[in-house]
Design a protein around this motif. Structure first.
Motif, PDB file in Angstrom:
ATOM      1  N   ILE A 103       0.839  -1.195   0.000  1.00 57.53           N
ATOM      2  CA  ILE A 103       0.000   0.000   0.000  1.00 57.53           C
ATOM      3  C   ILE A 103       0.874   1.245   0.000  1.00 57.53           C
ATOM      4  CG2 ILE A 103      -1.713   1.319   1.320  1.00 57.53           C
ATOM      5  CD1 ILE A 103      -2.584  -1.441   2.501  1.00 57.53           C
ATOM      6  N   VAL A 104       0.667   2.097  -0.981  1.00 57.60           N
ATOM      7  CA  VAL A 104       1.361   3.378  -1.043  1.00 57.60           C
ATOM      8  C   VAL A 104       0.309   4.466  -1.167  1.00 57.60           C
ATOM      9  CG1 VAL A 104       3.005   4.828  -2.284  1.00 57.60           C
ATOM     10  CG2 VAL A 104       3.394   2.361  -2.133  1.00 57.60           C
ATOM     11  N   ILE A 105       0.277   5.380  -0.215  1.00 63.92           N
ATOM     12  CA  ILE A 105      -0.695   6.473  -0.224  1.00 63.92           C
ATOM     13  C   ILE A 105       0.036   7.768  -0.532  1.00 63.92           C
ATOM     14  CG2 ILE A 105      -2.426   7.733   1.104  1.00 63.92           C
ATOM     15  CD1 ILE A 105      -2.958   5.229   2.669  1.00 63.92           C
ATOM     16  N   GLY A 106      -0.431   8.474  -1.573  1.00 65.55           N
ATOM     17  CA  GLY A 106       0.251   9.668  -2.046  1.00 65.55           C
ATOM     18  C   GLY A 106      -0.508  10.948  -1.801  1.00 65.55           C
ATOM     19  N   ARG A 107      -0.548  11.793  -2.805  1.00 64.79           N
ATOM     20  CA  ARG A 107      -1.060  13.151  -2.658  1.00 64.79           C
ATOM     21  C   ARG A 107      -2.570  13.177  -2.421  1.00 64.79           C
ATOM     22  NH1 ARG A 107      -3.567  15.148  -7.247  1.00 64.79           N
ATOM     23  NH2 ARG A 107      -3.457  13.789  -9.080  1.00 64.79           N
ATOM     24  N   PRO A 108      -3.036  14.136  -1.620  1.00 61.42           N
ATOM     25  CA  PRO A 108      -4.478  14.306  -1.417  1.00 61.42           C
ATOM     26  C   PRO A 108      -5.170  14.746  -2.708  1.00 61.42           C
ATOM     27  CG  PRO A 108      -3.221  15.429   0.296  1.00 61.42           C
ATOM     28  CD  PRO A 108      -2.248  15.056  -0.778  1.00 61.42           C
ATOM     29  N   LEU A 109      -6.334  14.179  -2.959  1.00 61.57           N
ATOM     30  CA  LEU A 109      -7.165  14.569  -4.100  1.00 61.57           C
ATOM     31  C   LEU A 109      -8.287  15.507  -3.683  1.00 61.57           C
ATOM     32  CD1 LEU A 109      -7.492  11.059  -5.810  1.00 61.57           C
ATOM     33  CD2 LEU A 109      -5.990  12.947  -6.501  1.00 61.57           C
ATOM     34  N   GLY A 110      -8.668  15.437  -2.431  1.00 62.68           N
ATOM     35  CA  GLY A 110      -9.755  16.261  -1.917  1.00 62.68           C
ATOM     36  C   GLY A 110     -10.057  15.860  -0.489  1.00 62.68           C
ATOM     37  N   SER A 111     -10.878  16.657   0.156  1.00 65.22           N
ATOM     38  CA  SER A 111     -11.238  16.362   1.539  1.00 65.22           C
ATOM     39  C   SER A 111     -12.691  16.722   1.779  1.00 65.22           C
ATOM     40  CB  SER A 111     -10.338  17.122   2.510  1.00 65.22           C
ATOM     41  OG  SER A 111     -10.458  18.514   2.320  1.00 65.22           O
ATOM     42  N   ALA A 124     -11.033  17.488 -13.599  1.00 67.71           N
ATOM     43  CA  ALA A 124     -10.273  17.648 -12.359  1.00 67.71           C
ATOM     44  C   ALA A 124      -9.262  18.782 -12.426  1.00 67.71           C
ATOM     45  CB  ALA A 124      -9.574  16.340 -12.011  1.00 67.71           C
ATOM     46  N   ASP A 125      -8.670  19.000 -13.594  1.00 72.06           N
ATOM     47  CA  ASP A 125      -7.603  20.005 -13.709  1.00 72.06           C
ATOM     48  C   ASP A 125      -8.083  21.361 -14.220  1.00 72.06           C
ATOM     49  OD1 ASP A 125      -5.696  18.186 -12.814  1.00 72.06           O
ATOM     50  OD2 ASP A 125      -5.400  17.378 -14.832  1.00 72.06           O
ATOM     51  N   LYS A 126      -9.375  21.485 -14.437  1.00 69.93           N
ATOM     52  CA  LYS A 126      -9.906  22.756 -14.931  1.00 69.93           C
ATOM     53  C   LYS A 126     -10.057  23.745 -13.782  1.00 69.93           C
ATOM     54  CE  LYS A 126     -12.241  21.088 -19.072  1.00 69.93           C
ATOM     55  NZ  LYS A 126     -11.464  21.935 -20.003  1.00 69.93           N
ATOM     56  N   GLU A 169     -19.395  23.581 -10.552  1.00 69.33           N
ATOM     57  CA  GLU A 169     -20.773  23.713 -11.014  1.00 69.33           C
ATOM     58  C   GLU A 169     -20.829  24.500 -12.323  1.00 69.33           C
ATOM     59  OE1 GLU A 169     -25.136  25.167  -9.317  1.00 69.33           O
ATOM     60  OE2 GLU A 169     -23.403  25.032  -7.991  1.00 69.33           O
ATOM     61  N   SER A 170     -20.069  25.585 -12.390  1.00 66.95           N
ATOM     62  CA  SER A 170     -20.044  26.398 -13.614  1.00 66.95           C
ATOM     63  C   SER A 170     -19.397  25.640 -14.767  1.00 66.95           C
ATOM     64  CB  SER A 170     -19.281  27.707 -13.364  1.00 66.95           C
ATOM     65  OG  SER A 170     -19.916  28.464 -12.367  1.00 66.95           O
ATOM     66  N   ILE A 171     -18.339  24.893 -14.459  1.00 70.96           N
ATOM     67  CA  ILE A 171     -17.646  24.124 -15.493  1.00 70.96           C
ATOM     68  C   ILE A 171     -18.590  23.098 -16.116  1.00 70.96           C
ATOM     69  CG2 ILE A 171     -15.817  22.433 -15.907  1.00 70.96           C
ATOM     70  CD1 ILE A 171     -14.202  23.905 -13.716  1.00 70.96           C
ATOM     71  N   LEU A 172     -19.299  22.354 -15.276  1.00 70.99           N
ATOM     72  CA  LEU A 172     -20.219  21.348 -15.800  1.00 70.99           C
ATOM     73  C   LEU A 172     -21.364  21.990 -16.572  1.00 70.99           C
ATOM     74  CD1 LEU A 172     -20.479  18.658 -12.966  1.00 70.99           C
ATOM     75  CD2 LEU A 172     -18.844  18.858 -14.834  1.00 70.99           C
ATOM     76  N   ARG A 173     -21.849  23.111 -16.064  1.00 73.86           N
ATOM     77  CA  ARG A 173     -22.943  23.807 -16.752  1.00 73.86           C
ATOM     78  C   ARG A 173     -22.529  24.206 -18.164  1.00 73.86           C
ATOM     79  NH1 ARG A 173     -23.374  28.009 -13.646  1.00 73.86           N
ATOM     80  NH2 ARG A 173     -24.859  27.043 -12.201  1.00 73.86           N
ATOM     81  N   ASN A 174     -21.293  24.633 -18.302  1.00 73.06           N
ATOM     82  CA  ASN A 174     -20.831  25.137 -19.591  1.00 73.06           C
ATOM     83  C   ASN A 174     -20.367  24.046 -20.549  1.00 73.06           C
ATOM     84  OD1 ASN A 174     -21.276  27.814 -18.801  1.00 73.06           O
ATOM     85  ND2 ASN A 174     -19.223  28.013 -17.925  1.00 73.06           N
ATOM     86  N   GLU A 175     -19.912  22.914 -20.007  1.00 75.60           N
ATOM     87  CA  GLU A 175     -19.259  21.930 -20.864  1.00 75.60           C
ATOM     88  C   GLU A 175     -20.050  20.656 -21.115  1.00 75.60           C
ATOM     89  OE1 GLU A 175     -15.200  21.286 -20.871  1.00 75.60           O
ATOM     90  OE2 GLU A 175     -14.638  23.154 -19.878  1.00 75.60           O
ATOM     91  N   LEU A 176     -20.974  20.312 -20.237  1.00 78.41           N
ATOM     92  CA  LEU A 176     -21.717  19.070 -20.447  1.00 78.41           C
ATOM     93  C   LEU A 176     -22.805  19.240 -21.501  1.00 78.41           C
ATOM     94  CD1 LEU A 176     -22.282  17.552 -16.888  1.00 78.41           C
ATOM     95  CD2 LEU A 176     -20.619  16.854 -18.617  1.00 78.41           C
TER      96      LEU A 176
END
Length: 220
Positions: free
Chosen positions: A44-52, A132-134, A139-146
């Protein structure tokens, strides 16, 4: 942060303090049907946080050389919070038929000592979210791109969860990811089942669906 390398059992860790923590966890943390949570085994290797969030932190890492996401909740958290992680593991079991497609695959669950603190951990399939990298508000990103088709595909995923009698219970843009299929398509996957519940009534499912439609700004 990195877990004990590798982590297999309290005895193999060679640490009496760690063994004591794991022993306490096994006596206090229970899943459905009285199933004990065991120490996570393997490399098991645990690396960088993605979110909390309220229950802890999600980190990238590897589980037996497979890319994974580790959802780590401190065992010292309030019992209500720890129980949400336990509940999430139960719900993944209820949704086993959807794992790896509509929802991430649950690779394992267990308890793990990380930097001298005990955690309750879900080991999940790693999902590469297209957004993830935008920069900017999700909410605004999904509204504009989906596209409308992608929104409908997301609602279809929610519908398949409902068909198995489960209400998600926490409809938010953060709880649906879109993964590329390699052909310029975005495949929706619902995540985070801490507030979910099974054996839902028709009215509960209707209410959950209505909330998801509102989140995805879709009416049909």
């Amino acid at each position: 942060m990195k877990g004990s390398d590798p982590v297999s059992s309290a005895e193999e860790s060679g640490s009496s303090a760690e063994a004591h923590l794991l022993s306490l966890a096994q006596s206090d943390i229970w899943g459905e049907g009285g199933c004990r949570w065991q120490p996570l085994k393997g490399n098991i290797v645990i690396g960088r946080p993605l979110g909390s969030g309220r229950s802890g932190v999600v980190c990238a890492g590897q589980y037996n050389s497979v890319p994974a996401a580790f959802k780590c909740c401190p065992a010292s958290a309030r019992k209500k919070i720890v129980n949400e992680i336990v509940n999430e593991a139960v719900i993944y079991g209820k949704l086993e038929a959807l794992q790896g497609n509509e929802i991430p695959k649950l690779l394992d669950k267990g308890i793990l000592v990380i930097q001298d603190e005990l955690y309750v951990v879900l080991v999940l399939e790693s999902i590469q979210d297209c957004f993830a990298d935008k920069l900017g508000d999700r909410e605004s990103i999904l509204r504009n791109e989906l596209t409308i088709e992608q929104r409908r595909a997301a609602i279809d995923v929610v519908g398949r969860i409902h068909q198995l009698g489960v209400c998600h219970g926490d409809p938010r843009v953060d709880n649906i990811l879109f993964e590329s299929d390699g052909h310029n398509s975005r495949v929706p996957k619902v995540i985070d089942f801490a507030f979910s519940f099974a054996d839902s009534s028709t009215d509960e499912i209707k209410g959950d669906l209505a909330e998801w439609r509102s989140v995805l700004e879709i009416n049909f």
